[in-house]
Design a protein around this motif. Structure first.
Motif, PDB file in Angstrom:
ATOM      1  N   GLU A 146      48.407  52.115  73.201  1.00  0.00           N
ATOM      2  CA  GLU A 146      49.195  52.765  72.153  1.00  0.00           C
ATOM      3  C   GLU A 146      49.507  51.844  70.987  1.00  0.00           C
ATOM      4  O   GLU A 146      49.463  50.650  71.095  1.00  0.00           O
ATOM      5  CB  GLU A 146      50.494  53.297  72.755  1.00  0.00           C
ATOM      6  CG  GLU A 146      50.199  54.545  73.560  1.00  0.00           C
ATOM      7  CD  GLU A 146      51.452  55.310  73.959  1.00  0.00           C
ATOM      8  OE1 GLU A 146      52.557  54.847  73.673  1.00  0.00           O
ATOM      9  OE2 GLU A 146      51.272  56.367  74.552  1.00  0.00           O
TER      10      GLU A 146
ATOM     11  N   PRO B 135      35.470  57.299  66.872  1.00  0.00           N
ATOM     12  CA  PRO B 135      36.317  56.246  66.316  1.00  0.00           C
ATOM     13  C   PRO B 135      35.552  55.373  65.328  1.00  0.00           C
ATOM     14  O   PRO B 135      34.322  55.429  65.241  1.00  0.00           O
ATOM     15  CB  PRO B 135      36.762  55.453  67.535  1.00  0.00           C
ATOM     16  CG  PRO B 135      35.810  55.777  68.617  1.00  0.00           C
ATOM     17  CD  PRO B 135      35.183  57.091  68.292  1.00  0.00           C
TER      18      PRO B 135
ATOM     19  N   LYS C 291      43.712  59.845  81.602  1.00  0.00           N
ATOM     20  CA  LYS C 291      43.672  58.406  81.362  1.00  0.00           C
ATOM     21  C   LYS C 291      43.619  57.651  82.683  1.00  0.00           C
ATOM     22  O   LYS C 291      42.940  56.655  82.822  1.00  0.00           O
ATOM     23  CB  LYS C 291      44.903  57.975  80.569  1.00  0.00           C
ATOM     24  CG  LYS C 291      44.895  58.483  79.133  1.00  0.00           C
ATOM     25  CD  LYS C 291      46.114  57.980  78.376  1.00  0.00           C
ATOM     26  CE  LYS C 291      46.075  58.343  76.908  1.00  0.00           C
ATOM     27  NZ  LYS C 291      46.230  59.786  76.643  1.00  0.00           N
TER      28      LYS C 291
ATOM     29  N   VAL D  81      39.879  60.518  74.529  1.00  0.00           N
ATOM     30  CA  VAL D  81      39.934  61.790  73.805  1.00  0.00           C
ATOM     31  C   VAL D  81      39.028  62.818  74.500  1.00  0.00           C
ATOM     32  O   VAL D  81      38.687  63.849  73.958  1.00  0.00           O
ATOM     33  CB  VAL D  81      39.591  61.579  72.312  1.00  0.00           C
ATOM     34  CG1 VAL D  81      39.685  62.868  71.515  1.00  0.00           C
ATOM     35  CG2 VAL D  81      40.563  60.573  71.688  1.00  0.00           C
TER      36      VAL D  81
ATOM     37  N   THR E  74      44.368  63.376  67.533  1.00  0.00           N
ATOM     38  CA  THR E  74      43.443  63.391  68.667  1.00  0.00           C
ATOM     39  C   THR E  74      44.170  63.082  69.980  1.00  0.00           C
ATOM     40  O   THR E  74      43.541  62.771  70.975  1.00  0.00           O
ATOM     41  CB  THR E  74      42.297  62.382  68.462  1.00  0.00           C
ATOM     42  OG1 THR E  74      42.862  61.104  68.188  1.00  0.00           O
ATOM     43  CG2 THR E  74      41.385  62.785  67.344  1.00  0.00           C
ATOM     44  N   THR E  75      45.486  63.145  69.962  1.00  0.00           N
ATOM     45  CA  THR E  75      46.356  63.012  71.142  1.00  0.00           C
ATOM     46  C   THR E  75      46.300  61.641  71.816  1.00  0.00           C
ATOM     47  O   THR E  75      46.629  61.502  72.976  1.00  0.00           O
ATOM     48  CB  THR E  75      46.074  64.091  72.224  1.00  0.00           C
ATOM     49  OG1 THR E  75      44.899  63.746  72.948  1.00  0.00           O
ATOM     50  CG2 THR E  75      45.929  65.467  71.626  1.00  0.00           C
ATOM     51  N   GLN E  76      45.893  60.607  71.057  1.00  0.00           N
ATOM     52  CA  GLN E  76      45.896  59.272  71.668  1.00  0.00           C
ATOM     53  C   GLN E  76      47.283  58.664  71.680  1.00  0.00           C
ATOM     54  O   GLN E  76      47.640  57.946  72.597  1.00  0.00           O
ATOM     55  CB  GLN E  76      44.976  58.328  70.909  1.00  0.00           C
ATOM     56  CG  GLN E  76      43.522  58.721  70.957  1.00  0.00           C
ATOM     57  CD  GLN E  76      42.698  57.812  70.066  1.00  0.00           C
ATOM     58  OE1 GLN E  76      42.530  56.648  70.342  1.00  0.00           O
ATOM     59  NE2 GLN E  76      42.200  58.351  68.977  1.00  0.00           N
ATOM     60  N   ILE E  77      48.048  58.911  70.623  1.00  0.00           N
ATOM     61  CA  ILE E  77      49.420  58.410  70.582  1.00  0.00           C
ATOM     62  C   ILE E  77      50.324  59.559  70.164  1.00  0.00           C
ATOM     63  O   ILE E  77      49.854  60.550  69.598  1.00  0.00           O
ATOM     64  CB  ILE E  77      49.578  57.211  69.610  1.00  0.00           C
ATOM     65  CG1 ILE E  77      49.106  57.578  68.201  1.00  0.00           C
ATOM     66  CG2 ILE E  77      48.855  55.993  70.120  1.00  0.00           C
ATOM     67  CD1 ILE E  77      49.341  56.475  67.188  1.00  0.00           C
TER      68      ILE E  77
ATOM     69  N   ARG F 233      44.856  59.293  65.111  1.00  0.00           N
ATOM     70  CA  ARG F 233      45.122  59.030  66.537  1.00  0.00           C
ATOM     71  C   ARG F 233      46.180  59.984  67.082  1.00  0.00           C
ATOM     72  O   ARG F 233      46.142  60.353  68.240  1.00  0.00           O
ATOM     73  CB  ARG F 233      45.542  57.567  66.745  1.00  0.00           C
ATOM     74  CG  ARG F 233      44.383  56.612  66.454  1.00  0.00           C
ATOM     75  CD  ARG F 233      44.734  55.187  66.791  1.00  0.00           C
ATOM     76  NE  ARG F 233      44.773  54.982  68.231  1.00  0.00           N
ATOM     77  CZ  ARG F 233      45.377  53.947  68.811  1.00  0.00           C
ATOM     78  NH1 ARG F 233      45.983  53.049  68.084  1.00  0.00           N
ATOM     79  NH2 ARG F 233      45.350  53.824  70.107  1.00  0.00           N
TER      80      ARG F 233
ATOM     81  N   TYR G 231      35.521  63.473  68.708  1.00  0.00           N
ATOM     82  CA  TYR G 231      36.161  62.346  68.005  1.00  0.00           C
ATOM     83  C   TYR G 231      35.207  61.167  67.984  1.00  0.00           C
ATOM     84  O   TYR G 231      34.621  60.810  69.002  1.00  0.00           O
ATOM     85  CB  TYR G 231      37.453  61.983  68.751  1.00  0.00           C
ATOM     86  CG  TYR G 231      38.053  60.646  68.391  1.00  0.00           C
ATOM     87  CD1 TYR G 231      38.494  60.390  67.091  1.00  0.00           C
ATOM     88  CD2 TYR G 231      38.200  59.652  69.349  1.00  0.00           C
ATOM     89  CE1 TYR G 231      39.064  59.161  66.773  1.00  0.00           C
ATOM     90  CE2 TYR G 231      38.771  58.430  69.041  1.00  0.00           C
ATOM     91  CZ  TYR G 231      39.202  58.189  67.749  1.00  0.00           C
ATOM     92  OH  TYR G 231      39.760  56.986  67.440  1.00  0.00           O
TER      93      TYR G 231
END
Lengths: 331, 254
Positions: free
Chosen positions: B254, A84, B100, B95, A52-55, A49, A82
């Motif tokens: 998050e 998941p 967002k 992604v 893949t720049t989610q967090i 994560r 990506y």
């Protein structure tokens, strides 16, 4: 040289207490299939994560295709695919429509859309089902649709989180067949998380083992297995006892690193069982020693895992512990 | 900005395609508002206790009932979006190059698509019952646009509220808990002036009052004196809710 993925001293702490990643260092060359294996709750998904720049990481640095994941997230997202762990397609529209929506999100030119989508569906063996609702697809077909979706932009790196979890063996094979052809067609880098050792062994060029937030070892499957020691030729002898004369001759063989006798079983530790076996056979033949059975044992990735993680993959953590960690991460 | 619009349009197209495959929900959700118009309206109009400014009572409540129904759609739509975070859909969307915010706002706005189709099912039934709409297509389309944009704001309310919920089981009661206070403390069924003072004060901050007032003006009464204030209130409501929902949503993924 430019690495597809370059991670330095990466940590991620959830809610100030759960250290999901604890100083991860990792470098992956481009064009490789890379497997990250580890038990549930080891930090596999958290690392993915972040990549893949989610967090964002708590500390340390991570570069994907030379770009910093914190500063250049938007550029990275244009270049990567990506998939998941959980199902990520809309089930109440058709397979074709799923890809169409993503083609629009990725701003694909309208004249190319139809052709690119149909090509992707053809490659994944889904073209006959393209107008069926995804609700009617099997688990394996849904995974292949997700791969088709990732193929739309011909990503330079494809990230897969547990790509075959919950699939039956034939669906697993089909998914991997498609992934391997995808990788060779676009010469992409593939980064996948799994807890299936056999999958990592069969399909990856390089493997890293992660446990409790740290990478404990890394290398090719062969090299890792070699680290845990050589292979073993086990002879189950006929008769009442093992002749000392025979053991003496075996010990003198260059290929025999170690000989252990256990009742009527003789274990010969060798580097490579296939090439050592003819020499052992020769000793057996000239000494007129008869054996009931010969078996070869090669170390598996499980053995590698036991060595580096100190325990078997299956036995780490109770389900409750894993669930607690996941809940804290998800909030 | 172009990216933002493109992503929003993709989300709206997704909703249209979903509706093309399955419209059952639209029909079942139309039952309740039709009962209000067909049964509650005519019975209450016999009482003649509510000052409607000369409009038949059933006609008076029709916009309110429409808005209550479309708000229901939006609120549940927002909850569904939070459920999606448990599947991989949102993870994958986040992604993509789309921002967002455009994903959250685009999904909120696409609840407006469902709301409009909901209106298009209820209006013909209302016509059959005898509700007289202003026969002006420009007015009607303006009303639909207002409903469309207001729906996005209501979907954002539910995203905001649901983002504080830990389990999806708790979501179920929340839809009602949001909608009925908004509905009863608005001018949907009776003029605000009839309410106790404290509720009148609440109604001043109730976005549903402004939406109902605008739609009632455009569809039934033709009284557009407060329309600019209504539009301003709706725009402000949308802007605040979009920001709040986006921020809270970013927090929960998050």
């Amino acid at each position: 040289m430019e690495f597809a993925i370059d991670v330095e001293n990466l940590t991620r702490v959830f809610e100030g207490k759960t250290r999901a990643l604890d100083g991860v260092n990792l470098r992956i060359e481009s064009g490789k299939i890379f497997a990250l294996i580890g038990p549930n709750g080891a930090g596999k998904t958290t690392l993915m994560r972040i990549l893949t720049t989610q967090i964002e990481p708590t500390s340390g640095e991570a570069h994907v295709l030379g770009l910093d994941v914190v500063k250049h997230g938007a550029e990275i997202r244009k270049l990567i695919g990506y998939i998941p762990q959980e199902m990520s397609v809309w089930t109440d529209i058709s397979g074709y429509e799923n890809l169409l929506i993503y083609a629009k999100i990725y701003d694909m030119a309208s004249r190319e859309r139809r052709r690119v989508i149909n090509d992707a569906l053809k490659d994944m063996g889904l073209i006959e089902f393209k107008d069926n609702l995804v609700r009617t697809y099997s688990g394996g077909m849904i995974r292949r649709l997700e791969i088709a979706c990732a193929m739309l932009i011909k990503p330079q790196i494809l990230f897969l989180d547990e790509p075959t979890i919950g699939l039956d063996p034939s669906a697993r094979n089909a998914v991997w067949e498609k992934l391997v052809s995808f990788k060779s067609e676009y010469s992409s880098t593939v980064f996948f998380n799994t807890h299936y050792m056999d999958e990592a062994d069969l399909y990856s060029d390089e493997i890293a083992i992660i446990n409790r937030g740290k990478i404990v070892t890394m290398g090719t499957a062969e090299a890792l297995k070699h680290c845990v020691g050589g292979e073993i030729i086990r002879l189950s002898m006929e008769g009442n006892s093992v002749s000392e004369d025979f053991l003496e001759k075996v010990r003198k063989l260059n290929v025999a690193n170690e000989v252990v006798v256990n009742d009527l079983e003789v274990d010969i530790g060798v580097g490579d069982a296939e090439t050592a076996l003819p020499q052992v056979m020769e000793v057996l033949r000239t000494g007129h020693v008869s054996v009931k059975k010969i078996s070869l044992t090669k170390p598996s990735l499980d053995d590698v895992f036991v060595k580096y993680a100190g325990t078997r993959l299956e036995s780490i953590g109770t389900i409750r512990e894993v669930k607690e960690v996941r809940d804290r991460i998800r909030r | 900005m172009i990216d933002f619009m493109r992503n929003m349009l993709a989300m709206i197209e997704l909703e249209l395609r979903r509706l093309r495959h399955d419209r059952t929900e639209l029909y079942t959700r139309a039952v309740q508002p039709i009962l209000w118009i067909a049964i509650y309206g005519p019975i209450m109009s016999g009482v003649k206790a509510i000052p409607t400014g000369g409009i038949p009572y059933t006609d008076y409540i029709t916009p309110g009932v429409l808005i209550q129904s479309t708000t229901f759609v939006s609120i549940f739509f927002g909850l569904i979006m939070v459920w999606e975070r448990e599947s991989g859909i949102l993870k994958k969307l986040f992604v993509t190059p789309a921002s967002k915010y455009s994903t959250v706002i685009g999904r909120s706005m696409s609840s407006g698509v469902r709301a409009i189709f909901q209106v298009l099912i209820i209006v013909p039934v209302a016509l059959l019952i005898g509700v007289r709409f202003i026969p002006d297509i420009a007015y009607f389309i303006s009303a639909l646009l207002i409903i469309f944009f207001a729906s996005g704001g209501f979907a954002s309310i539910s995203i905001l509220v649901a983002s504080f919920m830990k389990t999806r089981e708790r979501f179920m009661g929340i839809g009602q808990a949001i909608i009925f206070p908004l509905f009863f403390a608005s001018n949907a069924l009776y003029p605000v002036k009839m309410m106790p003072p404290i509720l009148q004060y609440f109604a001043l901050f109730n976005p549903m009052s402004y939406v109902v007032d605008a739609v009632r003006g455009l569809m039934i009464s033709g009284d557009l004196t407060d329309l600019p204030i209504d539009l301003l209130a709706i725009a402000l409501f949308d802007a605040i809710m979009f920001v709040a929902a986006s921020v809270s949503f970013k927090r929960i993924i998050e």
